[in-house]
Design a protein around this motif. Structure first.
Motif, PDB file in Angstrom:
ATOM      1  N   GLU A 149       0.811  -1.224   0.000  1.00 32.67           N
ATOM      2  CA  GLU A 149       0.000   0.000   0.000  1.00 32.67           C
ATOM      3  C   GLU A 149       0.842   1.270   0.000  1.00 32.67           C
ATOM      4  OE1 GLU A 149      -3.479   0.079   2.592  1.00 32.67           O
ATOM      5  OE2 GLU A 149      -3.263  -2.078   2.945  1.00 32.67           O
ATOM      6  N   LYS A 150       1.867   1.280  -0.839  1.00 29.07           N
ATOM      7  CA  LYS A 150       2.741   2.454  -0.928  1.00 29.07           C
ATOM      8  C   LYS A 150       2.102   3.525  -1.807  1.00 29.07           C
ATOM      9  CE  LYS A 150       7.107   0.020  -0.164  1.00 29.07           C
ATOM     10  NZ  LYS A 150       8.467  -0.275  -0.723  1.00 29.07           N
ATOM     11  N   ASP A 151       2.349   4.769  -1.461  1.00 33.01           N
ATOM     12  CA  ASP A 151       1.775   5.880  -2.215  1.00 33.01           C
ATOM     13  C   ASP A 151       2.232   5.880  -3.669  1.00 33.01           C
ATOM     14  OD1 ASP A 151       0.437   6.753   0.011  1.00 33.01           O
ATOM     15  OD2 ASP A 151       1.965   8.234   0.576  1.00 33.01           O
ATOM     16  N   GLU A 152       3.472   5.439  -3.914  1.00 33.44           N
ATOM     17  CA  GLU A 152       3.998   5.474  -5.274  1.00 33.44           C
ATOM     18  C   GLU A 152       3.495   4.327  -6.145  1.00 33.44           C
ATOM     19  OE1 GLU A 152       7.435   3.804  -2.660  1.00 33.44           O
ATOM     20  OE2 GLU A 152       5.756   5.214  -2.480  1.00 33.44           O
ATOM     21  N   GLY A 153       2.643   3.471  -5.613  1.00 33.55           N
ATOM     22  CA  GLY A 153       2.101   2.364  -6.381  1.00 33.55           C
ATOM     23  C   GLY A 153       1.283   2.833  -7.573  1.00 33.55           C
ATOM     24  N   ASP A 154       1.298   2.047  -8.632  1.00 31.42           N
ATOM     25  CA  ASP A 154       0.514   2.359  -9.839  1.00 31.42           C
ATOM     26  C   ASP A 154      -0.913   1.859  -9.614  1.00 31.42           C
ATOM     27  OD1 ASP A 154      -0.501   2.903 -12.305  1.00 31.42           O
ATOM     28  OD2 ASP A 154       0.918   1.672 -13.436  1.00 31.42           O
ATOM     29  N   SER A 203      -9.953   5.491 -14.973  1.00 31.90           N
ATOM     30  CA  SER A 203      -8.685   4.862 -15.342  1.00 31.90           C
ATOM     31  C   SER A 203      -8.601   3.426 -14.834  1.00 31.90           C
ATOM     32  CB  SER A 203      -7.515   5.673 -14.773  1.00 31.90           C
ATOM     33  OG  SER A 203      -7.487   6.966 -15.309  1.00 31.90           O
ATOM     34  N   PHE A 204      -9.081   3.196 -13.612  1.00 36.01           N
ATOM     35  CA  PHE A 204      -8.976   1.874 -12.989  1.00 36.01           C
ATOM     36  C   PHE A 204      -9.744   0.830 -13.790  1.00 36.01           C
ATOM     37  CE2 PHE A 204     -10.572  -1.247  -9.851  1.00 36.01           C
ATOM     38  CZ  PHE A 204      -9.362  -1.731  -9.371  1.00 36.01           C
ATOM     39  N   TYR A 205     -11.013   1.121 -14.085  1.00 39.56           N
ATOM     40  CA  TYR A 205     -11.825   0.168 -14.843  1.00 39.56           C
ATOM     41  C   TYR A 205     -11.446   0.156 -16.321  1.00 39.56           C
ATOM     42  CZ  TYR A 205     -14.954  -0.301 -10.799  1.00 39.56           C
ATOM     43  OH  TYR A 205     -15.476  -0.555  -9.547  1.00 39.56           O
ATOM     44  N   GLY A 206     -11.192   1.352 -16.854  1.00 38.26           N
ATOM     45  CA  GLY A 206     -10.884   1.430 -18.280  1.00 38.26           C
ATOM     46  C   GLY A 206      -9.646   0.652 -18.657  1.00 38.26           C
TER      47      GLY A 206
END
Length: 574
Positions: A149-154, A203-206
């Motif tokens: 759960e890092k902030d820099e995660g994509d 963006s997540f679903y697309g």
């Protein structure tokens, strides 16, 4: 069809298919759903249904059927069920499955909301922790960023990336199951941080659903299609199934033949007519459907009462009732009077045009959320339809909301209801007068005070007594239809001999030039007409036939905030 007759354990609050089958809970066999979605062939399928209509359980069933993990163990779950007789049973255990749910999302701001979303996605990654030893250094870093759960995660591409990792490990395309995809979007809209949420999920679903070479199939569920807002923009492989469709109807909800068999299994078949009145009424496509949550709770408790409407999820409905209480007053009142309204319904509504035209699109919202249903079958191409309240359960919810929206301090009505159940009519009249005087703003809503308004008012007020009385409105009795009837519940009737109560309401339409005395003289005459109607139409028969020995008849006439009350008591029968 059920797995076995006469099982007494009911899966209230359970939506895990494996748990229901292994612990031998009562199960309505919906496994033919698997065959039908494989036959349809579309890559991405979206099913929109009201909450607690079996969406989560169906996705759980799909997970256990398709998942390559624990294939042989999961195969046993489907023995004897409909899918085991299908040619498609060979697809069992053939695909890796990623399953994610947002059904429990409920946050007040985007900061806490995004944290919750990250936690949900991280938990999904944790289930595939074993993949890490097979990843190259670059992919391992991306995996760990999400897993930890890092902030820099994509985060926007996290689900897409997981499908790639899973595909590379198994050498098979992935099935993705997304439950209640729109819950974060609806919640954020209510709480006021919609724009941040919709930007993320576009963006997540697309990314994962559009042109994903690792995707075998995706099945998505939600409550409303109003949340689409270009989330699936450009997704030409999406097939949407809403409650306007006839296809797949039998898999979300309980069919009438299933209800009849269940009532027999639980020795409740004598209740069928009442169960129909309380929980039937939904028309999905051209098929009658019962609410599963309500039916299962009724089978468990054997009591006709609201179950579905007492669960969470009314926030969006309440929000729009508050916003539009003046504009929709007439339609709302007609619905409470069990009448139909003629409105435009479609599948293409968004939150954007909901904001642009509240008054028109609120009916779309009510319809797709399960609070209204089609009054009759219609052509799927027709957008203008007749709508109605489906059943007694929803009627009681709307009556309660009517009071909450149009009246202040609705919790202070106990003196009114206490006076009614004790038979103190003078006190009853005093408290009703106080309620009307303290809420004079409601009489600015409409120039004509229709019977529907006062009917909704009285029904909403007396619903506070629903634990002590069986309350019905506009029911048939004797030679006609009464306005409101309160039948003491059996135990109260036997122990206390409490009165049954019949209301007949009259609305006076005269010009304001009449004097106060003249108005009240006319109101009193209308009360007398109301009492005479109760006698001539023999409304009391329904109470007498139920063994109620004491009956209180009340005639009320209204003109604006002025009213009169007259009453009579029938001679007690022993």
């Amino acid at each position: 069809m059920k797995r076995k007759k006469n099982k007494k354990k009911l899966p209230i609050g359970l939506s895990d298919f494996k748990e229901i089958i292994e612990y031998d809970y009562y199960y309505f066999d919906k496994t033919k759903f698997i065959e039908n979605i494989l036959e349809e062939r579309s890559k991405v399928k979206l099913f929109t249904r009201p909450r607690r209509f079996g969406k989560t359980l169906n996705l759980s069933m799909l997970k256990y059927f398709f998942d390559v993990e624990n294939r042989e163990e999961n195969k046993k779950l489907f023995e004897g069920l409909n899918i085991s007789k299908s040619e498609y049973f060979e697809k069992q255990g053939e695909f890796p499955v990623i399953s994610i749910s947002f059904k429990n999302y409920n946050k007040n701001d985007w900061e806490s909301g995004f944290k919750s979303i990250k936690s949900t996605i991280s938990d999904i990654y944790a289930k595939f922790e074993y993949l890490m030893e097979h990843l190259n250094k670059r992919d391992l870093k991306k995996f760990e960023d999400i897993w930890l759960e890092k902030d820099e995660g994509d985060w926007e591409r996290s689900l897409l990336n997981l499908t790639k990792y899973v595909f590379d490990y198994y050498g098979k395309k992935v099935i993705i199951l997304i439950d209640e995809y729109d819950q974060p979007i609806i919640n954020s809209y209510i709480k006021g941080y919609y724009s941040e949420t919709i930007d993320f999920f576009k963006s997540f679903y697309g990314s994962v659903l559009k042109d994903n070479e690792y995707l075998e199939m995706s099945v998505i569920t939600g409550i409303l299609r109003v949340a689409k807002e270009n989330i699936f923009s450009g997704l030409n492989n999406l097939e949407v199934h809403t409650i306007l469709d006839s296809e797949f109807t039998e898999y979300f909800g309980i069919m009438e033949d299933e209800v009849e068999e269940a009532l027999k299994d639980f020795n409740l078949e004598y209740e069928l007519e009442d169960v129909q009145k309380w929980y039937n009424g939904y028309l999905f496509g051209d098929t009658k459907v019962y609410n599963p949550w309500s039916i299962i709770n009724f089978l468990k408790k054997g009591r006709l009462r609201p179950y579905w409407v007492n669960t969470s999820g009314n926030g969006l409905i309440q929000l729009y009732l508050e916003k539009l209480k003046n504009e929709i007053f007439d339609e709302f009142s007609r619905l409470l009077n069990k009448e139909n309204i003629f409105e435009t319904i479609n599948d293409s509504m968004t939150f954007g045009n909901l904001e642009a035209n509240f008054e028109k699109n609120i009916w779309n919202l009510f319809f797709h959320s399960g609070y209204l249903t089609l009054a009759k079958k219609n052509d799927e191409d027709e957008e203008e339809v007749y709508l109605k309240i489906p059943n007694e359960e929803i009627l009681k919810m709307f009556s309660k909301m009517f009071i909450e929206v149009y009246f202040r301090d609705s919790n202070n009505f106990s003196k009114f209801t206490n006076a009614l159940k004790s038979g103190d009519i003078e006190k009853f009249k005093f408290e009703l007068n106080k309620i009307l005087l303290e809420n004079t703003g409601i009489f600015d809503i409409s120039g004509s005070y229709k019977e529907q308004f006062y009917h909704g008012l009285m029904l909403g007020l007396i619903l506070k007594l629903r634990n002590e009385y069986e309350i019905t409105s506009n029911g048939f009795a004797g030679k006609g239809r009464y306005d409101l009837l309160l039948k003491p519940k059996n135990i109260l009737n036997k122990l206390t001999g409490r009165e049954g109560i019949i209301f007949e309401l009259k609305i006076l339409n005269i010009k304001s030039e009449f004097s106060f005395e003249a108005i009240h003289e006319k109101l009193e005459k209308e009360c007398e007409i109301a009492l005479k109607q109760i006698d001539e139409k023999e409304y009391s028969s329904v109470l007498r036939n139920a063994g109620v020995k004491k009956i209180l008849k009340i005639g009320i006439s209204f003109l604006g905030k002025e009213f009169e009350v007259k009453f009579e008591r029938e001679k007690e029968i022993y």
